[in-house]
Design an enzyme around this catalytic site. Structure first.
Site, mmCIF file in Angstrom:
data_model
loop_
_atom_site.group_PDB
_atom_site.id
_atom_site.type_symbol
_atom_site.label_atom_id
_atom_site.label_comp_id
_atom_site.label_asym_id
_atom_site.label_seq_id
_atom_site.Cartn_x
_atom_site.Cartn_y
_atom_site.Cartn_z
ATOM 1 N N ASN A 185 0.793 -1.235 0.000
ATOM 2 C CA ASN A 185 0.000 0.000 0.000
ATOM 3 C C ASN A 185 0.819 1.275 0.000
ATOM 4 O OD1 ASN A 185 -2.461 -1.297 -0.032
ATOM 5 N ND2 ASN A 185 -2.624 -1.385 2.191
ATOM 6 N N THR B 268 13.326 -16.064 -30.998
ATOM 7 C CA THR B 268 11.884 -16.021 -30.755
ATOM 8 C C THR B 268 11.161 -16.174 -32.088
ATOM 9 O OG1 THR B 268 12.276 -14.498 -28.928
ATOM 10 C CG2 THR B 268 10.014 -14.680 -29.742
ATOM 11 N N LYS C 188 8.648 -15.746 -34.956
ATOM 12 C CA LYS C 188 7.783 -14.669 -35.442
ATOM 13 C C LYS C 188 7.067 -15.138 -36.706
ATOM 14 C CE LYS C 188 9.712 -11.798 -32.417
ATOM 15 N NZ LYS C 188 9.025 -11.155 -31.306
ATOM 16 N N LYS D 171 12.002 -20.107 -29.137
ATOM 17 C CA LYS D 171 11.194 -19.618 -28.022
ATOM 18 C C LYS D 171 9.795 -19.225 -28.464
ATOM 19 C CE LYS D 171 11.005 -15.473 -25.110
ATOM 20 N NZ LYS D 171 9.894 -14.884 -25.890
ATOM 21 N N ASP E 18 6.830 -16.611 -27.938
ATOM 22 C CA ASP E 18 6.776 -15.250 -27.424
ATOM 23 C C ASP E 18 5.879 -15.228 -26.190
ATOM 24 O OD1 ASP E 18 7.565 -12.565 -27.425
ATOM 25 O OD2 ASP E 18 7.373 -12.448 -29.594
ATOM 26 N N GLU E 19 5.946 -14.115 -25.451
ATOM 27 C CA GLU E 19 5.302 -14.073 -24.134
ATOM 28 C C GLU E 19 3.795 -14.260 -24.187
ATOM 29 O OE1 GLU E 19 5.343 -9.919 -25.728
ATOM 30 O OE2 GLU E 19 6.823 -11.525 -25.579
ATOM 31 N N HIS F 257 10.210 -15.111 -18.758
ATOM 32 C CA HIS F 257 9.988 -13.886 -19.526
ATOM 33 C C HIS F 257 9.471 -12.814 -18.579
ATOM 34 C CE1 HIS F 257 8.680 -11.051 -22.573
ATOM 35 N NE2 HIS F 257 9.307 -11.788 -23.476
ATOM 36 N N ARG F 258 9.898 -11.570 -18.806
ATOM 37 C CA ARG F 258 9.556 -10.485 -17.880
ATOM 38 C C ARG F 258 8.431 -9.594 -18.408
ATOM 39 N NH1 ARG F 258 14.464 -6.018 -18.333
ATOM 40 N NH2 ARG F 258 14.528 -5.891 -20.613
ATOM 41 N N HIS G 8 15.007 -12.601 -19.137
ATOM 42 C CA HIS G 8 15.312 -11.507 -20.051
ATOM 43 C C HIS G 8 15.881 -10.332 -19.265
ATOM 44 C CE1 HIS G 8 13.120 -12.949 -23.771
ATOM 45 N NE2 HIS G 8 12.911 -13.889 -22.865
ATOM 46 N N SER H 50 17.771 -9.938 -25.555
ATOM 47 C CA SER H 50 16.786 -10.156 -26.615
ATOM 48 C C SER H 50 16.069 -8.857 -26.920
ATOM 49 C CB SER H 50 15.777 -11.232 -26.172
ATOM 50 O OG SER H 50 14.770 -11.418 -27.140
#
Length: 475
Positions: A123, A173, A175, A201, A203-204, A294-295, A327, A379
């Protein structure tokens, strides 16, 4: 309530509101080895003294509330309260201060990042007396570190599992991140792995969507892994994203990966949550799976300089909660990251012991004792021309991940993977021979491209690509 009870409750109790600093600002306090230490960047509201603001942070993130309560007399506040023990102005910033707060270890549940963060960054960040507040760093004492399992395996065990030493690991990653069918997705994975990459990989945001359900993806990816391993003689992996809407579903996906015999899975640890992540890390250790973290969502928390939480804190949280990779930006790519700051939290991820070094944003000496290290993953917007700088900045114990920098190769995925592998091995060899990659890096890449047509084509495509923007989050 009986008169006797009222009398006991009222002994020594004086109702009302008093300044936080009377109880929680203790500049004479000497920190203990068992204290959790926090460095907050705070911007008080006009008219609020920094000592009062720092004390308010200590109070509201530990035992305090806005008014005196009679139940304070039923415990020992001196034992349990947080203490603001030092305040220093931030150079070059008006009305900004670093407040140092010490928390007794008994305030926190053992082995729980969730409880740690609920207390320290709960808080208090909405407190009206503060215009802004940012947690810059934490010191986790060894006595608390040892209550965590941490990474499922760690750097050395991962290298032994993969039988790969003396160089950065290479990834990609897939694509486009969304829209491919499972079969075409698996085909892209196979081409990258057979070309020389160690990992591919998800992707997130690849979970289990209508165009590609998770089980179909896992099956086609496993086929790609085993086929590429048979062709190359190298151990390969794909970060299959186990993140799901419930923890039960997440663990079901992890169990499927284990049954398929693949070496690694992935989790979005911020959107998935620390409790789920720690559960998954325990599962991975028990079942021999590596865990890639992954962040996703981190920049919502850490991008602004005066409010939120620095990524070095999130990096420490990932090491406690559990992950073998995370990452960590690139410095040279498309994502935010200053070199000295990045090197600071990269060392916090990998090393056993890190000395205080304010020039790199490290506010406290950190001893990780027996907790395994985490591989930083570079990355985001990187390609073959970045390889010398990445090799110099991140060293061998890292994962260099080229998404567009592999799949964007004019000849296809496999040649893109070949180009990255050749560039990486050329840089490692040049470094081992004593060459200065910072000064001679481009020449190293040009020399290697003379005998690798795949690398030469990649060099031509990306020779003009740069991401030259000013870093927002500086020291």
């Amino acid at each position: 309530m009986s008169p006797q009870t009222e009398t006991k409750a009222g002994v020594g109790f004086k109702a009302g509101v008093k300044d936080y600093r009377l109880t929680y600002y203790t500049p004479e306090y000497e920190t203990k080895e068992t204290d959790i230490l926090a460095a907050f960047r705070m911007t008080p509201q006009p008219g609020v003294p920094p000592e009062e603001a720092g004390a308010a942070v200590a109070a509201e993130s530990s035992t305090g509330t806005w008014t005196t309560v009679w139940t304070d007399g039923l415990t020992s506040l001196d034992r349990y309260k947080g203490r603001c023990y030092d305040i220093e102005p931030v150079a070059g910033e008006e009305n900004q201060y670093i407040a140092y707060v010490a928390y007794p270890l008994d305030l926190f549940e053992e082995g729980s990042v969730t409880n740690l963060f609920t207390s320290i960054v709960g808080n208090v960040f909405g407190f009206k007396a503060l215009r802004a507040l940012r947690l810059e760093d934490l010191r986790i004492p060894p006595s608390y570190v040892k209550t965590f399992q941490g990474p499922p395996h760690g750097i050395q065990v991962e290298r032994d599992k993969l039988n790969k030493y003396g160089r950065p690991l290479l990834g990609c990653t897939i694509k486009p991140k969304l829209g491919l069918s499972a079969k075409n997705y698996g085909r892209a994975v196979y081409e990258c792995l057979r070309g020389g990459l160690d990992f591919t990989k998800d992707d997130e945001n690849v979970n289990s969507q209508p165009f590609m359900r998770w089980r179909d993806r896992f099956l086609f990816v496993a086929e790609a892994i085993f086929k590429s391993q048979a062709e190359t003689g190298e151990i390969k992996g794909h970060y299959s994203n186990a993140t799901a809407g419930t923890s039960e579903e997440m663990l079901k996906r992890a169990a499927c990966a284990r049954e398929l015999g693949v070496p690694i899975i992935m989790h979005d640890y911020l959107t998935g949550g620390f409790t789920a992540n720690t559960s998954l890390a325990h599962y991975c250790r028990d079942n021999g799976l590596l865990l890639h973290i992954h962040r996703a969502m981190h920049a919502v928390i850490d991008r602004q300089k005066n409010h939120g939480m620095h990524f070095r804190v999130l990096a420490k949280a990932s090491r406690l909660s559990g992950g073998d990779h995370i990452h960590a930006g690139t410095v040279v790519g498309k994502l935010e990251g200053e070199r000295e700051v990045t090197s600071g939290f990269v060392d916090s991820l990998r090393d056993d012991y890190i000395e205080r070094d304010r020039s790199r944003g490290i506010y406290f000496t950190q001893d990780w004792v027996s907790l395994p290290g985490v591989l930083p993953v570079a990355s985001g917007g990187i390609h073959v021309w970045h390889m010398p700088a990445l090799t110099e900045i991140f060293g061998d114990d890292s994962v260099l991940q080229f998404g567009g920098g592999t799949l964007g190769h004019p000849w296809g995925n496999a040649p893109g993977a070949v180009a990255n592998r050749v560039a990486s091995e050329a840089c490692v060899q040049a470094r081992n021979e004593g060459r200065d990659l910072a000064r001679e890096g481009n020449e190293v890449i040009r020399e290697a491209s003379k005998w690798s047509p795949d690398l030469a084509a990649a060099c031509e495509v990306w020779k003009e690509i740069k991401f030259e923007y000013e870093t927002i989050d500086t020291l």
